[in-house]
Design a protein around this motif. Structure first.
Motif, PDB file in Angstrom:
ATOM      1  N   GLY A  19      33.534  45.706  37.199  1.00  0.00           N
ATOM      2  CA  GLY A  19      32.597  45.583  38.331  1.00  0.00           C
ATOM      3  C   GLY A  19      33.529  44.998  39.603  1.00  0.00           C
ATOM      4  O   GLY A  19      34.770  44.414  39.563  1.00  0.00           O
ATOM      5  N   LYS A  20      32.872  45.319  40.675  1.00  0.00           N
ATOM      6  CA  LYS A  20      33.452  44.825  41.962  1.00  0.00           C
ATOM      7  C   LYS A  20      34.044  43.427  42.105  1.00  0.00           C
ATOM      8  O   LYS A  20      33.380  42.460  42.113  1.00  0.00           O
ATOM      9  CB  LYS A  20      32.660  45.345  43.222  1.00  0.00           C
ATOM     10  CG  LYS A  20      33.504  45.160  44.512  1.00  0.00           C
ATOM     11  CD  LYS A  20      32.563  45.683  45.546  1.00  0.00           C
ATOM     12  CE  LYS A  20      33.241  45.668  47.127  1.00  0.00           C
ATOM     13  NZ  LYS A  20      32.420  46.170  48.157  1.00  0.00           N
ATOM     14  N   GLY A  21      35.638  43.192  42.370  1.00  0.00           N
ATOM     15  CA  GLY A  21      35.812  41.919  42.289  1.00  0.00           C
ATOM     16  C   GLY A  21      35.946  41.129  41.063  1.00  0.00           C
ATOM     17  O   GLY A  21      36.534  39.715  41.184  1.00  0.00           O
TER      18      GLY A  21
ATOM     19  N   LYS B  83      23.697  41.630  40.381  1.00  0.00           N
ATOM     20  CA  LYS B  83      23.781  42.601  41.200  1.00  0.00           C
ATOM     21  C   LYS B  83      23.130  44.003  40.901  1.00  0.00           C
ATOM     22  O   LYS B  83      22.451  44.619  41.404  1.00  0.00           O
ATOM     23  CB  LYS B  83      25.179  42.850  41.591  1.00  0.00           C
ATOM     24  CG  LYS B  83      25.428  44.085  42.557  1.00  0.00           C
ATOM     25  CD  LYS B  83      26.967  44.148  42.736  1.00  0.00           C
ATOM     26  CE  LYS B  83      27.589  45.089  41.490  1.00  0.00           C
ATOM     27  NZ  LYS B  83      28.628  45.825  41.652  1.00  0.00           N
TER      28      LYS B  83
END
Length: 614
Positions: free
Chosen positions: A238-240, A351
């Motif tokens: 996942g992003k970050g 998210k």
């Protein structure tokens, strides 16, 4: 939630539950039960005088039992509406009134002990299902001491203890002695990725990053506190997310690759002794910690079966709701007009839940704005002159898309085209051949059987493959370049439920050595429960073949999903060997027996009644 409550175009029905859903896309009838609150939300000012005087004290579910609530209470901070609710199951009684103190102290006189549930009927065009998930109960993992030691808690309980709005107002303590712990451990995958009969085999998606977040919270608010994480694998996709994981390590959190096998408690200090094999070093280690957090996984809603029954939904093997197509229609349910969002479909974080909710809203708006819906030309049609009003078709239909016949009133069954998904189970069960499946008519399928077996039939494995699962599994095998015999001949059907007994018998009558019927697994049938009828039909057919002296093993039934390309290839290889074992004499005997039976059946139908002699 407060924004939703204030929105002029959203009607928020809290403390309510859906009791019944009928109809079809664009024309759903929903019955909602608005539960009695016993407090008028329009008059209540949330002054709390009623709760202060209430003599009943109960564990607060929202605070995970770390604090108490009264029988009259606000479910959680910032609840909408901001009004108290009287739980009559907890109240000392109102018939006759055993207490009545809350009503006496209420200046607004907004407490009504005679309040009743109300049924509200609403008409809607589409339905979005976003009923969420439940968390795993770790009590069966007794080796971790959750039921025995006060200082072993779950990740949900940890969230309440460290939250500023929690029972300790954000002051993190251990439950056993209310002291601030100096060392804390986290055990990952409790109830997830388990194949020992406990928990679930799937990854719960959110647990790893939830623990990473919790360790960062501890590092930020309690510098110097020792934190250790026991894990199989850290899945920080996942992003970050990888950055957060590395930041947690930089803050001094120790990640130990290994799941503890035993947890014991020091009787003097009540500290916890964790025994674990560190698979990185290959050594058995013992760690003494003041507190232990179990990173519990997530599970489908425990009342999910009722939801599936209400909305005619399918589920996958893990119990979550199955989408219409995992790639092309990821937020559409198999039932038209029903959309899914959030963790009802699979475990996911905030998210991804928001993303899927936006997609579901967009899909719903497209359908509503169109004003009409397109129906794929594979639905069923009733042949009026053949129907005998038996009503079996409406019983078989997994979508309730057939209005039952009424023999007394001579009313034929009616197919609701907008609701029919074209599985064909009704046509296969109809003994009168009074149902025709468009583009999958009996004549079309029989013509395919005859074409396949026209030349050297004894060399071919005739396979009926479900469009959504086994046929797609064959595609999967092909794209993966898996080797399997070319002698198999596939006939695509929308569902294995479309495979009529007469198709199989016709194939044997034409010299087929073996017939394979393949479809979805029971737990993830694209057409809800149509495979159950396939199983019943094949059971009857095996009995019939046995009575006719035909080896039942020549008819095979296999459940193959779209992702099981390897299984598809393996089944085809295994059955190819069994095809070669079927002798020409056995095939000729089968053809002869079935031709004689067909002739006898034809003679029986055309036989004229004998004249009665006087």
């Amino acid at each position: 939630m407060m924004d939703v409550g204030r929105h002029p175009r959203i009607e928020l029905m809290t403390y309510s539950e859906v009791e019944a859903v009928s109809g079809f896309v664009g024309n759903f009838h929903v019955t909602v039960r608005k539960k009695a609150r016993y407090v008028d939300p329009n008059e209540c000012t949330s002054c709390a005088e009623c709760a202060n005087i209430c003599p009943v004290a109960l564990p607060d579910e929202y605070q995970q039992g770390f604090s108490s609530r009264k029988a009259i209470y606000i479910p959680f901070p910032q609840a909408v509406p901001s009004s108290y609710i009287l739980n009559m199951d907890n109240c000392l009684g109102n018939n006759p009134i055993a207490c009545g103190k809350c009503a006496d102290v209420c200046e607004k006189q907004c407490i009504n002990y005679d309040d009743q549930d109300k049924l509200v009927n609403i008409e809607v065009g589409v339905i979005i299902t976003a009923t969420g998930m439940d968390v795993y109960d770790p009590t069966e993992y007794d080796e971790y001491g959750y039921t025995r030691y006060d200082n072993v808690i779950t990740s949900m309980e940890f969230e309440r203890l460290i939250c500023a709005g929690g029972p300790t107002e954000g002051h993190f303590i251990r439950p056993g002695d209310r002291k601030e712990p100096q060392s804390i451990g986290f055990i990952q995958c409790v109830g997830s990725r388990s194949r020992d009969g406990r928990g679930n085999p799937y990854c719960s998606n959110i647990c790893c990053m939830n623990t990473v977040k919790d360790t960062l919270l501890l590092c930020d608010h309690y510098p110097g506190m020792e934190a250790k994480v026991f894990y199989m694998d850290i899945r920080s996709f996942g992003k970050g997310f990888e950055d957060l994981y590395m930041r947690s390590k930089e803050e001094g959190v120790k990640y130990i690759r290994g799941i503890p096998g035993e947890v014991s408690e020091d009787p003097n200090t009540h500290n916890l002794i964790i025994s674990v094999e560190n698979t990185t070093t290959g050594k058995l280690e013992k760690h003494e910690l003041e507190m232990l957090v179990l990173a519990q996984g997530v599970v489908p809603r425990r009342d999910g079966d009722a939801i599936k029954k209400l909305l005619t939904l399918s589920s996958t093997s893990d119990g979550f709701i199955m989408e219409s197509h995992p790639k092309l229609k990821p937020v559409d349910a198999p039932t038209k007009g029903i959309f899914i969002a959030g963790c009802v479909e699979s475990p996911k974080d905030v998210k991804d839940s928001v993303t899927q909710a936006s997609a579901a809203a967009a899909r719903a708006s497209i359908l509503l704005n169109a004003g009409k819906t397109k129906v794929e030309a594979i639905t069923s049609q009733i042949v009026e002159e053949k129907c005998n009003y038996c009503g079996l078709c409406s019983l078989v239909c997994p979508y309730n898309a057939i209005v039952p016949a009424n023999k007394k009133l001579k009313k034929l069954p009616v197919v609701i085209q907008a609701a029919c998904a074209g599985c064909g189970a009704c046509a296969s069960e109809c003994a009168q051949d009074a149902i025709v499946m468009r583009h999958f008519r009996d004549e079309q399928i029989i013509a395919q059987i005859e074409a396949i077996l026209a030349v050297e039939p004894h060399k071919h494995l005739l396979t009926f493959a479900c469009n959504w699962c086994s046929y797609a599994g064959g595609d999967n095998a092909g794209t993966a370049r898996l080797q399997y015999p070319t002698s198999s001949r596939l006939i695509r059907t929308m569902c294995s439920g479309r495979v009529d007994q007469k198709f199989v018998l016709h194939a044997f009558k034409l010299g087929a050595p073996m017939v394979l019927v393949s479809g979805c697994h029971f737990v993830d049938c694209h057409y809800i429960n149509a495979v159950h009828w396939t199983q019943k039909r094949m059971d009857k057919l095996w009995d019939k073949l046995d009575k006719l002296g035909i080896r039942p093993g020549r008819l095979q039934l296999e459940w193959i999903s779209a992702a099981e390309g390897q299984k598809f290839a393996r089944v085809m290889r295994n059955l190819e060997e069994r095809v070669t074992e079927v002798t020409l004499e056995e095939i000729e005997y089968t053809m002869k027996v079935l031709q004689e039976e067909a002739a006898a059946e034809k003679k029986k139908k055309t036989k004229q009644p004998e004249e009665i002699k006087v």
